[in-house]
Motif scaffolding. Structure first.
Motif, PDB file in Angstrom:
ATOM      1  N   TYR A 138       0.836  -1.194   0.000  1.00  0.00           N
ATOM      2  CA  TYR A 138       0.000   0.000   0.000  1.00  0.00           C
ATOM      3  C   TYR A 138       0.872   1.246   0.000  1.00  0.00           C
ATOM      4  O   TYR A 138       1.966   1.245   0.570  1.00  0.00           O
ATOM      5  N   GLY A 139       0.376   2.299  -0.596  1.00  0.00           N
ATOM      6  CA  GLY A 139       1.112   3.552  -0.596  1.00  0.00           C
ATOM      7  C   GLY A 139       0.194   4.715  -0.900  1.00  0.00           C
ATOM      8  O   GLY A 139      -1.009   4.546  -1.127  1.00  0.00           O
ATOM      9  N   ARG A 140       0.796   5.882  -0.913  1.00  0.00           N
ATOM     10  CA  ARG A 140       0.039   7.098  -1.200  1.00  0.00           C
ATOM     11  C   ARG A 140       0.980   8.167  -1.736  1.00  0.00           C
ATOM     12  O   ARG A 140       2.204   8.034  -1.667  1.00  0.00           O
ATOM     13  N   PHE A 141       0.374   9.229  -2.252  1.00  0.00           N
ATOM     14  CA  PHE A 141       1.121  10.415  -2.650  1.00  0.00           C
ATOM     15  C   PHE A 141       0.767  11.499  -1.636  1.00  0.00           C
ATOM     16  O   PHE A 141      -0.405  11.831  -1.456  1.00  0.00           O
ATOM     17  N   ASN A 142       1.772  12.026  -0.969  1.00  0.00           N
ATOM     18  CA  ASN A 142       1.542  12.975   0.112  1.00  0.00           C
ATOM     19  C   ASN A 142       1.279  14.398  -0.369  1.00  0.00           C
ATOM     20  O   ASN A 142       0.666  15.178   0.359  1.00  0.00           O
ATOM     21  N   THR A 143       1.743  14.734  -1.580  1.00  0.00           N
ATOM     22  CA  THR A 143       1.616  16.110  -2.059  1.00  0.00           C
ATOM     23  C   THR A 143       0.873  16.137  -3.390  1.00  0.00           C
ATOM     24  O   THR A 143       1.330  15.547  -4.368  1.00  0.00           O
ATOM     25  N   PHE A 144      -0.258  16.819  -3.387  1.00  0.00           N
ATOM     26  CA  PHE A 144      -1.053  16.995  -4.612  1.00  0.00           C
ATOM     27  C   PHE A 144      -1.971  18.186  -4.413  1.00  0.00           C
ATOM     28  O   PHE A 144      -2.151  18.679  -3.299  1.00  0.00           O
ATOM     29  N   SER A 145      -2.541  18.654  -5.496  1.00  0.00           N
ATOM     30  CA  SER A 145      -3.474  19.775  -5.428  1.00  0.00           C
ATOM     31  C   SER A 145      -4.470  19.637  -6.571  1.00  0.00           C
ATOM     32  O   SER A 145      -4.240  18.897  -7.528  1.00  0.00           O
ATOM     33  N   SER A 204       6.526  12.599  -4.022  1.00  0.00           N
ATOM     34  CA  SER A 204       5.940  12.474  -2.685  1.00  0.00           C
ATOM     35  C   SER A 204       5.402  11.074  -2.412  1.00  0.00           C
ATOM     36  O   SER A 204       4.729  10.854  -1.406  1.00  0.00           O
ATOM     37  N   VAL A 205       5.715  10.113  -3.295  1.00  0.00           N
ATOM     38  CA  VAL A 205       5.260   8.739  -3.095  1.00  0.00           C
ATOM     39  C   VAL A 205       5.744   8.233  -1.733  1.00  0.00           C
ATOM     40  O   VAL A 205       6.878   8.496  -1.321  1.00  0.00           O
ATOM     41  N   ASP A 206       4.857   7.553  -1.027  1.00  0.00           N
ATOM     42  CA  ASP A 206       5.150   7.104   0.332  1.00  0.00           C
ATOM     43  C   ASP A 206       4.538   5.720   0.535  1.00  0.00           C
ATOM     44  O   ASP A 206       3.329   5.585   0.645  1.00  0.00           O
ATOM     45  N   SER A 207       5.406   4.705   0.601  1.00  0.00           N
ATOM     46  CA  SER A 207       4.935   3.341   0.849  1.00  0.00           C
ATOM     47  C   SER A 207       5.352   2.860   2.239  1.00  0.00           C
ATOM     48  O   SER A 207       5.336   1.660   2.516  1.00  0.00           O
ATOM     49  N   ASN A 208       5.755   3.803   3.084  1.00  0.00           N
ATOM     50  CA  ASN A 208       6.170   3.510   4.447  1.00  0.00           C
ATOM     51  C   ASN A 208       7.460   2.693   4.507  1.00  0.00           C
ATOM     52  O   ASN A 208       7.682   1.929   5.434  1.00  0.00           O
ATOM     53  N   HIS A 209       8.296   2.857   3.470  1.00  0.00           N
ATOM     54  CA  HIS A 209       9.589   2.149   3.430  1.00  0.00           C
ATOM     55  C   HIS A 209      10.538   2.972   2.565  1.00  0.00           C
ATOM     56  O   HIS A 209      10.389   3.040   1.338  1.00  0.00           O
ATOM     57  N   ALA A 210      11.516   3.624   3.178  1.00  0.00           N
ATOM     58  CA  ALA A 210      12.378   4.598   2.492  1.00  0.00           C
ATOM     59  C   ALA A 210      13.108   4.009   1.289  1.00  0.00           C
ATOM     60  O   ALA A 210      13.171   4.644   0.228  1.00  0.00           O
ATOM     61  N   GLU A 211      13.666   2.825   1.412  1.00  0.00           N
ATOM     62  CA  GLU A 211      14.405   2.226   0.284  1.00  0.00           C
ATOM     63  C   GLU A 211      13.469   1.898  -0.875  1.00  0.00           C
ATOM     64  O   GLU A 211      13.804   2.097  -2.035  1.00  0.00           O
ATOM     65  N   ARG A 212      12.292   1.378  -0.576  1.00  0.00           N
ATOM     66  CA  ARG A 212      11.323   1.089  -1.634  1.00  0.00           C
ATOM     67  C   ARG A 212      10.877   2.388  -2.306  1.00  0.00           C
ATOM     68  O   ARG A 212      10.766   2.457  -3.525  1.00  0.00           O
ATOM     69  N   ASP A 213      10.634   3.435  -1.511  1.00  0.00           N
ATOM     70  CA  ASP A 213      10.217   4.721  -2.077  1.00  0.00           C
ATOM     71  C   ASP A 213      11.288   5.273  -3.010  1.00  0.00           C
ATOM     72  O   ASP A 213      10.971   5.829  -4.065  1.00  0.00           O
TER      73      ASP A 213
END
Length: 189
Positions: free
Chosen positions: A47-54, A77-86
């Motif tokens: 699971y992931g998300r994009f933290n920055t959008f408008s 701004s992709v965020d999958s809760n894992h820095a290396e994967r991001d």
């Protein structure tokens, strides 16, 4: 006489049909989300998300077909809760944010299905490729907020095939598509 005229005027205004209104997506209050899930090799869901959008949209319940939305996503701004994967997701194997730091969606038409459900057609530009996508959407609700404003909210889902957007990483057939989920709450301008 003045009171009667005022009451009649107010009653007439209250019976007018709703007008189209413009809304800005409430990302400041974190009341909107662009999320995804993709199978990891067929064994689990990532699971992931994009933290920055408008974005913003125009909506009129009486003329749903005339509604429009535009959304811009900061792909870094992709965020999958894992820095290396991001870091890998930002690379040329996936989102290629060095060349394509933004993804955009611009609606082209709305087709009402039933009640508060509709299909939202539009052009998605991702990784430098523009394709038409269809988002199965529904109106979540609308009305006054406690701060004197007016809000409308919608959610929707769509499935994207990675190769359609020149995403070269191949993790097998179970990971060939990504499911996108959008939830937007707009504040009327």
């Amino acid at each position: 006489m003045k009171k009667l005229f005022l009451a009649a005027s107010l009653a007439a205004l209250m019976t007018l049909p709703a007008q189209a209104a413009d809304y800005v997506i409430d990302t400041q209050g974190a009341h909107a989300f662009v999320q995804f899930k993709i199978s990891h090799l067929g064994y689990s869901w990532l699971y992931g998300r994009f933290n920055t959008f408008s974005g913003d949209f125009s909506y009129d319940a009486a003329k749903l077909a005339e509604s429009k939305i535009q959304l811009t996503i900061d792909t870094s701004s992709v965020d999958s809760n894992h820095a290396e994967r991001d870091k890998h997701l930002r690379s040329a194997d996936f989102l290629n944010v060095g060349k394509h730091p933004k993804a955009t969606f611009v609606s082209t038409k709305v087709v009402e299905r039933d009640n508060n459900n509709f299909d939202l057609y539009g052009n998605l530009t991702l990784n430098g490729v523009t394709k038409e996508v269809v988002i199965a959407a529904e109106k979540t609700g609308e009305g006054k907020d406690p701060w004197g404003g007016y809000r409308a909210g919608f959610s929707g889902t769509t499935t994207l095939t990675l190769k359609d957007f020149a995403i070269s990483m191949d993790l097998g057939p179970a990971s060939a598509t990504v499911q996108m989920e959008l939830s937007v709450e707009g504040i009327r301008k």
